[in-house]
Design a protein around this motif. Structure first.
Motif, PDB file in Angstrom:
ATOM      1  N   GLU A 248      47.664  42.722  20.957  1.00 12.44           N
ATOM      2  CA  GLU A 248      46.762  41.862  20.843  1.00 12.44           C
ATOM      3  C   GLU A 248      46.598  40.945  21.915  1.00 12.44           C
ATOM      4  O   GLU A 248      45.340  41.071  22.485  1.00 12.44           O
ATOM      5  CB  GLU A 248      46.895  41.196  19.301  1.00 12.44           C
ATOM      6  CG  GLU A 248      46.921  41.909  17.981  1.00 12.44           C
ATOM      7  CD  GLU A 248      47.182  40.998  16.845  1.00 12.44           C
ATOM      8  OE1 GLU A 248      47.431  39.861  17.086  1.00 12.44           O
ATOM      9  OE2 GLU A 248      47.068  41.689  15.957  1.00 12.44           O
ATOM     10  N   VAL A 249      47.611  40.649  22.448  1.00 12.34           N
ATOM     11  CA  VAL A 249      47.569  39.911  23.592  1.00 12.34           C
ATOM     12  C   VAL A 249      46.924  40.428  24.804  1.00 12.34           C
ATOM     13  O   VAL A 249      45.860  39.814  25.515  1.00 12.34           O
ATOM     14  CB  VAL A 249      48.959  39.189  24.035  1.00 12.34           C
ATOM     15  CG1 VAL A 249      48.937  38.174  25.416  1.00 12.34           C
ATOM     16  CG2 VAL A 249      49.220  38.175  22.854  1.00 12.34           C
ATOM     17  N   ARG A 250      47.307  41.771  24.952  1.00 11.42           N
ATOM     18  CA  ARG A 250      46.677  42.480  26.200  1.00 11.42           C
ATOM     19  C   ARG A 250      45.129  42.673  26.016  1.00 11.42           C
ATOM     20  O   ARG A 250      44.419  42.476  26.868  1.00 11.42           O
ATOM     21  CB  ARG A 250      47.614  43.645  26.154  1.00 11.42           C
ATOM     22  CG  ARG A 250      49.007  43.571  26.798  1.00 11.42           C
ATOM     23  CD  ARG A 250      49.458  44.976  26.970  1.00 11.42           C
ATOM     24  NE  ARG A 250      51.010  44.782  27.403  1.00 11.42           N
ATOM     25  CZ  ARG A 250      51.759  45.933  27.384  1.00 11.42           C
ATOM     26  NH1 ARG A 250      51.262  47.103  27.202  1.00 11.42           N
ATOM     27  NH2 ARG A 250      53.152  45.648  28.212  1.00 11.42           N
ATOM     28  N   ALA A 251      44.996  43.012  24.772  1.00 11.98           N
ATOM     29  CA  ALA A 251      43.534  43.310  24.474  1.00 11.98           C
ATOM     30  C   ALA A 251      42.795  42.127  24.624  1.00 11.98           C
ATOM     31  O   ALA A 251      41.346  42.232  24.759  1.00 11.98           O
ATOM     32  CB  ALA A 251      43.204  43.987  23.036  1.00 11.98           C
ATOM     33  N   SER A 252      42.985  40.803  24.167  1.00 17.72           N
ATOM     34  CA  SER A 252      42.360  39.443  24.096  1.00 17.72           C
ATOM     35  C   SER A 252      42.440  39.035  25.816  1.00 17.72           C
ATOM     36  O   SER A 252      41.363  38.295  26.110  1.00 17.72           O
ATOM     37  CB  SER A 252      42.748  38.486  23.279  1.00 17.72           C
ATOM     38  OG  SER A 252      44.173  38.304  23.556  1.00 17.72           O
ATOM     39  N   ALA A 253      43.210  39.437  26.710  1.00 16.73           N
ATOM     40  CA  ALA A 253      43.184  38.905  27.965  1.00 16.73           C
ATOM     41  C   ALA A 253      41.926  39.308  28.711  1.00 16.73           C
ATOM     42  O   ALA A 253      41.216  40.436  28.633  1.00 16.73           O
ATOM     43  CB  ALA A 253      44.231  39.392  28.595  1.00 16.73           C
ATOM     44  N   PRO A 254      41.307  38.581  29.445  1.00 20.81           N
ATOM     45  CA  PRO A 254      40.106  38.639  30.413  1.00 20.81           C
ATOM     46  C   PRO A 254      40.433  39.737  31.351  1.00 20.81           C
ATOM     47  O   PRO A 254      41.421  39.707  31.869  1.00 20.81           O
ATOM     48  CB  PRO A 254      39.628  37.134  30.793  1.00 20.81           C
ATOM     49  CG  PRO A 254      40.770  36.555  30.801  1.00 20.81           C
ATOM     50  CD  PRO A 254      41.769  37.171  29.888  1.00 20.81           C
ATOM     51  N   PRO A 255      39.406  40.544  31.683  1.00 20.55           N
ATOM     52  CA  PRO A 255      39.652  41.786  32.635  1.00 20.55           C
ATOM     53  C   PRO A 255      39.640  41.055  34.110  1.00 20.55           C
ATOM     54  O   PRO A 255      38.986  39.936  34.218  1.00 20.55           O
ATOM     55  CB  PRO A 255      38.296  42.632  32.580  1.00 20.55           C
ATOM     56  CG  PRO A 255      37.251  41.661  32.129  1.00 20.55           C
ATOM     57  CD  PRO A 255      37.957  40.654  31.121  1.00 20.55           C
ATOM     58  N   ALA A 256      40.464  41.701  34.722  1.00 21.80           N
ATOM     59  CA  ALA A 256      40.825  40.896  36.067  1.00 21.80           C
ATOM     60  C   ALA A 256      39.405  41.218  37.006  1.00 21.80           C
ATOM     61  O   ALA A 256      39.013  42.303  37.178  1.00 21.80           O
ATOM     62  CB  ALA A 256      41.915  41.668  36.832  1.00 21.80           C
ATOM     63  N   GLY A 257      38.844  40.224  37.493  1.00 23.41           N
ATOM     64  CA  GLY A 257      37.826  40.252  38.498  1.00 23.41           C
ATOM     65  C   GLY A 257      38.157  40.774  40.052  1.00 23.41           C
ATOM     66  O   GLY A 257      39.371  41.161  40.237  1.00 23.41           O
ATOM     67  N   PRO A 258      37.053  40.977  40.694  1.00 24.61           N
ATOM     68  CA  PRO A 258      37.315  41.541  42.071  1.00 24.61           C
ATOM     69  C   PRO A 258      38.132  40.637  42.981  1.00 24.61           C
ATOM     70  O   PRO A 258      37.803  39.683  42.650  1.00 24.61           O
ATOM     71  CB  PRO A 258      35.985  41.741  42.789  1.00 24.61           C
ATOM     72  CG  PRO A 258      35.042  40.849  41.906  1.00 24.61           C
ATOM     73  CD  PRO A 258      35.539  40.894  40.595  1.00 24.61           C
ATOM     74  N   ALA A 259      38.861  41.173  43.613  1.00 24.22           N
ATOM     75  CA  ALA A 259      39.752  40.241  44.595  1.00 24.22           C
ATOM     76  C   ALA A 259      38.889  39.535  45.538  1.00 24.22           C
ATOM     77  O   ALA A 259      37.939  39.969  46.336  1.00 24.22           O
ATOM     78  CB  ALA A 259      40.933  41.026  45.442  1.00 24.22           C
ATOM     79  N   ARG A 260      39.113  38.061  45.636  1.00 20.52           N
ATOM     80  CA  ARG A 260      38.363  37.269  46.757  1.00 20.52           C
ATOM     81  C   ARG A 260      38.895  37.535  48.133  1.00 20.52           C
ATOM     82  O   ARG A 260      39.940  37.665  48.105  1.00 20.52           O
ATOM     83  CB  ARG A 260      38.434  35.766  46.269  1.00 20.52           C
ATOM     84  CG  ARG A 260      37.749  35.664  44.986  1.00 20.52           C
ATOM     85  CD  ARG A 260      37.703  34.067  44.623  1.00 20.52           C
ATOM     86  NE  ARG A 260      37.448  33.921  43.411  1.00 20.52           N
ATOM     87  CZ  ARG A 260      37.048  32.397  42.774  1.00 20.52           C
ATOM     88  NH1 ARG A 260      37.456  31.724  43.488  1.00 20.52           N
ATOM     89  NH2 ARG A 260      36.513  32.471  41.590  1.00 20.52           N
ATOM     90  N   PRO A 261      37.633  37.529  49.118  1.00 21.25           N
ATOM     91  CA  PRO A 261      38.418  37.652  50.644  1.00 21.25           C
ATOM     92  C   PRO A 261      39.159  36.352  50.892  1.00 21.25           C
ATOM     93  O   PRO A 261      39.043  35.492  50.697  1.00 21.25           O
ATOM     94  CB  PRO A 261      37.260  38.027  51.005  1.00 21.25           C
ATOM     95  CG  PRO A 261      36.154  37.240  50.609  1.00 21.25           C
ATOM     96  CD  PRO A 261      36.570  37.457  48.977  1.00 21.25           C
ATOM     97  N   VAL A 262      40.298  36.478  51.718  1.00 23.57           N
ATOM     98  CA  VAL A 262      41.170  35.512  51.981  1.00 23.57           C
ATOM     99  C   VAL A 262      40.364  35.012  53.472  1.00 23.57           C
ATOM    100  O   VAL A 262      40.062  35.800  54.320  1.00 23.57           O
ATOM    101  CB  VAL A 262      42.360  36.213  52.403  1.00 23.57           C
ATOM    102  CG1 VAL A 262      43.244  34.751  52.833  1.00 23.57           C
ATOM    103  CG2 VAL A 262      42.871  36.540  51.014  1.00 23.57           C
ATOM    104  N   PRO A 263      39.778  33.678  53.559  1.00 23.13           N
ATOM    105  CA  PRO A 263      39.308  33.277  54.591  1.00 23.13           C
ATOM    106  C   PRO A 263      40.239  33.337  55.855  1.00 23.13           C
ATOM    107  O   PRO A 263      41.451  33.296  55.699  1.00 23.13           O
ATOM    108  CB  PRO A 263      38.859  31.716  54.209  1.00 23.13           C
ATOM    109  CG  PRO A 263      40.033  31.383  53.203  1.00 23.13           C
ATOM    110  CD  PRO A 263      40.176  32.798  52.567  1.00 23.13           C
ATOM    111  N   SER A 264      39.514  33.537  57.006  1.00 23.39           N
ATOM    112  CA  SER A 264      40.244  33.800  58.325  1.00 23.39           C
ATOM    113  C   SER A 264      40.837  32.369  58.736  1.00 23.39           C
ATOM    114  O   SER A 264      40.172  31.370  58.535  1.00 23.39           O
ATOM    115  CB  SER A 264      39.500  34.486  59.465  1.00 23.39           C
ATOM    116  OG  SER A 264      38.438  33.736  59.722  1.00 23.39           O
ATOM    117  N   ALA A 265      41.781  32.370  59.651  1.00 27.34           N
ATOM    118  CA  ALA A 265      42.253  30.947  60.109  1.00 27.34           C
ATOM    119  C   ALA A 265      41.400  30.316  61.144  1.00 27.34           C
ATOM    120  O   ALA A 265      41.388  29.347  61.425  1.00 27.34           O
ATOM    121  CB  ALA A 265      43.822  31.389  60.638  1.00 27.34           C
ATOM    122  N   GLY A 266      40.702  31.184  61.661  1.00 26.13           N
ATOM    123  CA  GLY A 266      39.933  30.621  62.952  1.00 26.13           C
ATOM    124  C   GLY A 266      38.323  30.391  62.446  1.00 26.13           C
ATOM    125  O   GLY A 266      37.626  29.894  63.242  1.00 26.13           O
TER     126      GLY A 266
END
Length: 266
Positions: A248-266
């Motif tokens: 039940e915990v697995r079924a009620s957990a929100p789906p994972a969204g797309p991965a956000r891009p990691v901003p570059s250091a410069g």
């Protein structure tokens, strides 16, 4: 190496073939020894006992011939060797050393111990599972043979104040095995040795019997719905509920969204 493996295989095959006949003969031998210790021997008992004894010798000789390491086999079977040699001394009854009272009692003690050893091996091989039933049968065997031995070694004719019947000796032996006190204590050295062996057996088997009875009663408490101990059914139900809750915990957990891009250091 090939010859040794072949001999071991032949030895195991022979043990399988002779298992049931030797068990039957061992039990008959036990009955003969008990009757002779309690009531004395007779021509019929001596004849039957001699035939069985010869069969035992032939069986042991065949095992020894098949065993690859004969010295090791003899070392592991030293008690059997002594038990097979003792009946042969009947032939030398006319000798003064054998007719001595102490020598006779010593030979009887060796015969009792040897018979117990063979009977225990027969009982062990006849029962596939070494469970509580095996211990009960073994205890009955030890008590019955031990009582016959105590009557023979510590009888009224031997000590002047010992056991007068097999039933008295049986009661005394039963009390000894259950570690209860006894009013009579052995007077002969052989009777004391036999009593010591009975005490050792009772100490060894008492822990097993106590653990078995405790396990039985704990199991009965576990089967009760309102018992103080959780049983197997309750544990399975609890595990099922945990699995359902996890699903039940697995079924009620929100789906994972797309991965956000990691901003570059410069």
């Amino acid at each position: 190496m090939a010859s040794a493996r072949l001999r071991w295989k032949l030895l195991r095959d022979m043990e399988g073939w002779l298992d049931l006949p030797m068990v039957v003969l061992s039990l008959v031998w036990l009955a003969i020894v008990v009757v002779e210790l309690v009531s004395g021997t007779s021509a019929l008992l001596e004849t039957v006992g001699t035939v069985i004894w010869i069969i035992f010798i032939l069986e042991f000789a065949l095992r020894l011939w098949l065993a690859p390491d004969k010295s090791a086999y003899l070392k592991s079977s030293w008690l059997t060797v002594i038990a097979l040699l003792v009946p042969a001394l009947r032939i030398f009854r006319a000798l003064r050393v054998v007719r001595a009272v102490r020598a006779l009692r010593g030979l009887r003690l060796v015969r009792i111990v040897g018979t117990a050893n063979r009977s225990m091996n027969a009982l062990r091989s006849s029962l596939e599972r070494r469970g509580f039933g095996y211990v009960v049968g073994l205890t009955l065997l030890v008590v019955g043979l031990g009582a016959a031995g105590m009557l023979n070694l510590e009888g009224a004719r031997e000590t002047g104040g010992g056991f007068t019947s097999y039933w008295d000796a049986l009661w005394w032996t039963g009390m000894m095995v259950t570690t209860m006190s006894n009013e009579y204590w052995p007077q002969t050295s052989e009777g004391r040795v036999l009593t010591f062996l009975l005490s050792l057996y009772s100490l060894g088997v008492l822990g097993y019997v106590t653990a078995t009875l405790a396990s039985f009663f704990v199991g009965r408490d576990a089967e009760e719905k309102n018992g103080p101990i959780a049983g197997n059914a309750e544990m399975k139900a609890l595990l099922k509920e945990v699995r359902m809750l996890r699903d039940e915990v697995r079924a009620s957990a929100p789906p994972a969204g797309p991965a956000r891009p990691v901003p570059s250091a410069g």
